[in-house]
Design a protein around this motif. Structure first.
Motif, PDB file in Angstrom:
ATOM      1  N   THR A   1      -0.142  16.734  -2.153  1.00 20.17           N
ATOM      2  CA  THR A   1      -1.116  15.683  -2.432  1.00 20.17           C
ATOM      3  C   THR A   1      -1.988  16.166  -3.584  1.00 20.17           C
ATOM      4  OG1 THR A   1      -1.064  15.385  -0.063  1.00 20.17           O
ATOM      5  CG2 THR A   1      -2.716  14.133  -1.272  1.00 20.17           C
TER       6      THR A   1
ATOM      7  N   ASP B   1       1.898  13.107  -3.903  1.00 16.20           N
ATOM      8  CA  ASP B   1       1.064  11.946  -3.588  1.00 16.20           C
ATOM      9  C   ASP B   1      -0.106  11.928  -4.561  1.00 16.20           C
ATOM     10  OD1 ASP B   1      -0.722  10.088  -2.617  1.00 16.20           O
ATOM     11  OD2 ASP B   1      -0.405  10.592  -0.508  1.00 16.20           O
TER      12      ASP B   1
ATOM     13  N   SER C   1      -5.119   1.013  -4.796  1.00 14.66           N
ATOM     14  CA  SER C   1      -6.282   0.942  -3.897  1.00 14.66           C
ATOM     15  C   SER C   1      -7.510   1.672  -4.417  1.00 14.66           C
ATOM     16  CB  SER C   1      -5.935   1.565  -2.537  1.00 14.66           C
ATOM     17  OG  SER C   1      -4.960   0.826  -1.873  1.00 14.66           O
ATOM     18  N   LYS C   2      -7.326   2.673  -5.244  1.00 13.03           N
ATOM     19  CA  LYS C   2      -8.442   3.565  -5.585  1.00 13.03           C
ATOM     20  C   LYS C   2      -8.971   3.245  -6.981  1.00 13.03           C
ATOM     21  CE  LYS C   2      -7.383   5.497  -1.657  1.00 13.03           C
ATOM     22  NZ  LYS C   2      -8.194   5.338  -0.467  1.00 13.03           N
TER      23      LYS C   2
ATOM     24  N   TYR D   1       0.344  11.541   7.078  1.00 11.92           N
ATOM     25  CA  TYR D   1       1.699  12.133   6.967  1.00 11.92           C
ATOM     26  C   TYR D   1       2.214  12.532   8.348  1.00 11.92           C
ATOM     27  CZ  TYR D   1      -0.080  12.900   2.160  1.00 11.92           C
ATOM     28  OH  TYR D   1      -0.654  12.749   0.936  1.00 11.92           O
TER      29      TYR D   1
ATOM     30  N   LEU E   1       3.903   9.193  -5.713  1.00 12.02           N
ATOM     31  CA  LEU E   1       3.313   8.009  -5.068  1.00 12.02           C
ATOM     32  C   LEU E   1       2.026   7.655  -5.796  1.00 12.02           C
ATOM     33  CD1 LEU E   1       2.918   7.323  -1.314  1.00 12.02           C
ATOM     34  CD2 LEU E   1       0.908   7.204  -2.763  1.00 12.02           C
TER      35      LEU E   1
ATOM     36  N   THR F   1      -1.108   4.305  -6.101  1.00 11.09           N
ATOM     37  CA  THR F   1      -1.653   3.135  -5.403  1.00 11.09           C
ATOM     38  C   THR F   1      -2.620   2.376  -6.303  1.00 11.09           C
ATOM     39  OG1 THR F   1      -2.879   2.380  -3.462  1.00 11.09           O
ATOM     40  CG2 THR F   1      -3.524   4.515  -4.343  1.00 11.09           C
TER      41      THR F   1
ATOM     42  N   PHE G   1      -4.056  14.651   4.123  1.00 10.46           N
ATOM     43  CA  PHE G   1      -4.121  13.264   4.602  1.00 10.46           C
ATOM     44  C   PHE G   1      -3.400  13.173   5.962  1.00 10.46           C
ATOM     45  CE2 PHE G   1      -2.581   8.724   3.459  1.00 10.46           C
ATOM     46  CZ  PHE G   1      -3.705   8.159   4.013  1.00 10.46           C
TER      47      PHE G   1
ATOM     48  N   ASN H   1      -6.382  14.959  -0.452  1.00 10.06           N
ATOM     49  CA  ASN H   1      -7.393  14.309   0.379  1.00 10.06           C
ATOM     50  C   ASN H   1      -7.442  15.095   1.696  1.00 10.06           C
ATOM     51  OD1 ASN H   1      -8.977  12.585   1.874  1.00 10.06           O
ATOM     52  ND2 ASN H   1      -7.461  10.936   1.977  1.00 10.06           N
TER      53      ASN H   1
ATOM     54  N   ARG I   1      -3.576  -4.314  -0.805  1.00  9.40           N
ATOM     55  CA  ARG I   1      -2.443  -3.572  -0.262  1.00  9.40           C
ATOM     56  C   ARG I   1      -1.262  -3.575  -1.222  1.00  9.40           C
ATOM     57  NH1 ARG I   1      -4.107  -0.471   1.295  1.00  9.40           N
ATOM     58  NH2 ARG I   1      -2.506   0.247   2.730  1.00  9.40           N
TER      59      ARG I   1
ATOM     60  N   GLY J   1       0.842  -1.199   0.000  1.00  9.70           N
ATOM     61  CA  GLY J   1       0.000   0.000   0.000  1.00  9.70           C
ATOM     62  C   GLY J   1       0.877   1.248   0.000  1.00  9.70           C
ATOM     63  N   GLY J   2       0.278   2.358  -0.409  1.00 10.63           N
ATOM     64  CA  GLY J   2       1.016   3.623  -0.392  1.00 10.63           C
ATOM     65  C   GLY J   2       1.435   4.009   1.021  1.00 10.63           C
ATOM     66  N   ASP J   3       0.650   3.588   2.010  1.00 11.75           N
ATOM     67  CA  ASP J   3       0.965   3.927   3.402  1.00 11.75           C
ATOM     68  C   ASP J   3       2.371   3.478   3.786  1.00 11.75           C
ATOM     69  OD1 ASP J   3      -1.426   5.164   3.921  1.00 11.75           O
ATOM     70  OD2 ASP J   3      -2.324   3.462   4.967  1.00 11.75           O
TER      71      ASP J   3
ATOM     72  N   ALA K   1      -2.301   9.466  -5.192  1.00 17.59           N
ATOM     73  CA  ALA K   1      -3.146   8.291  -4.929  1.00 17.59           C
ATOM     74  C   ALA K   1      -4.446   8.318  -5.755  1.00 17.59           C
ATOM     75  CB  ALA K   1      -3.479   8.207  -3.436  1.00 17.59           C
ATOM     76  N   TYR K   2      -4.928   9.532  -6.062  1.00 19.21           N
ATOM     77  CA  TYR K   2      -6.228   9.659  -6.759  1.00 19.21           C
ATOM     78  C   TYR K   2      -6.089  10.218  -8.167  1.00 19.21           C
ATOM     79  CZ  TYR K   2      -7.818   9.119  -1.977  1.00 19.21           C
ATOM     80  OH  TYR K   2      -8.026   8.639  -0.715  1.00 19.21           O
TER      81      TYR K   2
HETATM   82  N1  PMP Z   1      -2.310   8.904  -0.052  1.00 20.51           N
HETATM   83  C1  PMP Z   1      -3.531   9.392   0.114  1.00 20.51           C
HETATM   84  C2  PMP Z   1      -3.760  10.855  -0.160  1.00 20.51           C
HETATM   85  C3  PMP Z   1      -4.575   8.579   0.535  1.00 20.51           C
HETATM   86  O1  PMP Z   1      -5.796   9.101   0.712  1.00 20.51           O
HETATM   87  C4  PMP Z   1      -4.312   7.205   0.765  1.00 20.51           C
HETATM   88  C5  PMP Z   1      -5.406   6.263   1.225  1.00 20.51           C
HETATM   89  N2  PMP Z   1      -6.404   6.724   1.941  1.00 20.51           N
HETATM   90  C6  PMP Z   1      -3.019   6.745   0.585  1.00 20.51           C
HETATM   91  C7  PMP Z   1      -2.032   7.611   0.166  1.00 20.51           C
HETATM   92  C8  PMP Z   1      -2.607   5.347   0.852  1.00 20.51           C
HETATM   93  O2  PMP Z   1      -3.390   4.400   0.238  1.00 20.51           O
HETATM   94  P1  PMP Z   1      -3.019   2.869   0.266  1.00 20.51           P
HETATM   95  O3  PMP Z   1      -2.168   2.611   1.477  1.00 20.51           O
HETATM   96  O4  PMP Z   1      -4.317   2.149   0.308  1.00 20.51           O
HETATM   97  O5  PMP Z   1      -2.255   2.615  -1.004  1.00 20.51           O
END
Ligand code: PMP
Length: 355
Positions: A153, A183, A213-214, A113, A209, A211, A110, A157, A222, A83-85, A185-186
């Motif tokens: 970001t 970042d 996930s989205k 961080y 970064l 992911t 977010f 988010n 993950r 996951g990005g986390d 992610a979206y």
């Molecule tokens: N960056 C941002 C801005 C996010 O909102 C999220 C998930 N909520 C992540 C990173 C990490 O996502 P993930 O760990 O699911 O890849």
């Protein structure tokens, strides 16, 4: 057992989930993986040797990601993570910490961080956004005077807005010893020109970064990745836990890359629904729906916390309550779902606000 002194006040992360009919609180892709692609993923997992450790560097996936993303990127520009986390944590562990660079954090953003800065002992400099939630570019430039890790970001988010890649490039050139983490992610829900990926090969201190996930509906699997200069990737590789990305995640993400086109219809539908929902929510008396380039919408509504409770308790709809976050008073964040889910949350919101 008492924890070490610095972490005594830490509590486990609480995503705030409750069982509901309509779950629009975590910016997941509620369409899910297209069925034929999911079949291929299941098959790919079945073909793995579960008794063997995974490739610690996910090299096959790194190669697939590099050629998929283009821009002259190669395996050495890619780090795959749980996951990005995990990337965010490792980036602060490798380049922040008490003897590294501080984090420059453009709030509201977010929350992870700041959490990871605390866990890694990284000093955190908060730079508030403007009233429209744009990055305060002058304040960031000033804060970076002595170097730092700035997280931009894009889309942000929970506010949904982008950063300007032209400014990011200028910032990177002006601060060659700083690290600029975009970042994204979206980013798949925004126009392709909005991405800073093309800067990664042009500027050695820009990292992006991403992911699965989205847009790629794999939040449960993950898997995320970073695109960056090989020196950044090497730093991350040095501090990471070797087997954090398991064989199943590597195989599933590889199928997602190979079939990335199959996810486009849902991405396009979410973008269209988002624009329509912003107009519909904005037309509800008292509600403000902020512009968004992501798969969620920030909504300001009077008595937001009570509205959030009513959505959950009377309508079985879960959204995210940001009303206690500084700068986001009376704000809720609503993930864009399927048309049926969107209709349901908008109708419920209109009804609650009218009462
Ligand atoms: N960056 C941002 C801005 C996010 O909102 C999220 C998930 N909520 C992540 C990173 C990490 O996502 P993930 O760990 O699911 O890849």
């Amino acid at each position: 057992m008492p924890m070490r002194q610095s972490f005594r006040d830490f509590a486990p992360y609480d995503p705030g989930f409750t069982p509901v009919d309509v779950l629009l609180s975590a910016n997941e892709n509620t369409y899910g993986v297209p069925a034929p692609v999911q079949q291929l993923m299941v098959q790919a997992v079945a073909n793995q040797a579960f008794n063997r450790y995974p490739d610690p560097m996910s090299n096959a996936l790194r190669d697939a990601i590099a050629s998929w993303q283009g821009h002259g990127l190669t395996r050495g520009n890619v780090c795959v993570s749980n996951g990005g986390d995990e990337l965010l944590f490792n980036l602060l562990l490798a380049f922040g910490g008490p003897d590294g660079m501080p984090l420059i954090n453009c709030i509201p953003t977010f929350s992870v961080y700041k959490l990871y800065a605390q866990l890694t002992g990284t000093p955190c400099v908060d730079v508030p956004r403007t009233a429209d939630f744009d990055v305060d570019t002058q304040a960031v430039e000033a804060a970076m005077g002595n170097g730092g890790i700035v997280v931009l970001t894009s889309p942000n988010n929970p506010t949904g807005n982008l950063v300007d890649p032209v400014w990011v490039q200028r910032l990177a050139h002006a601060n060659p010893t700083s690290l600029i983490l975009v970042d994204e992610a979206y980013i798949e829900f925004a126009s392709p020109q909005a991405s800073c990926t093309s800067l990664v090969t042009a500027c050695r201190n820009v990292a992006c970064l991403r992911t699965f996930s989205k847009a790629f509906c794999l939040a449960g699997v993950r898997c995320g990745y970073l695109l960056a200069d090989p020196a950044v990737i090497d730093g991350l590789s040095a501090v990471r836990q070797p087997y954090s990305v398991d064989v199943a995640a590597q195989a599933i993400a590889q199928v997602a890359v190979e079939h990335a086109e199959a996810f486009q219809p849902a991405i396009r539908a979410i973008m269209a629904s988002r624009d329509e929902a912003i107009a519909r929510i904005g037309a509800i008396p008292g509600c403000v729906a902020y512009p968004s380039d992501a798969n969620f919408i920030l909504v300001r509504v009077p008595h937001a916390h009570q509205v959030w409770c009513q959505l959950r308790d009377c309508c079985s709809i879960l959204v995210r309550d940001f009303s206690s976050t500084p700068g986001l008073e009376d704000c809720l964040r609503i993930t864009v779902g399927t048309p049926e889910e969107n209709d349901r949350v908008i109708a419920a919101l209109a009804q609650i606000v009218k009462e």
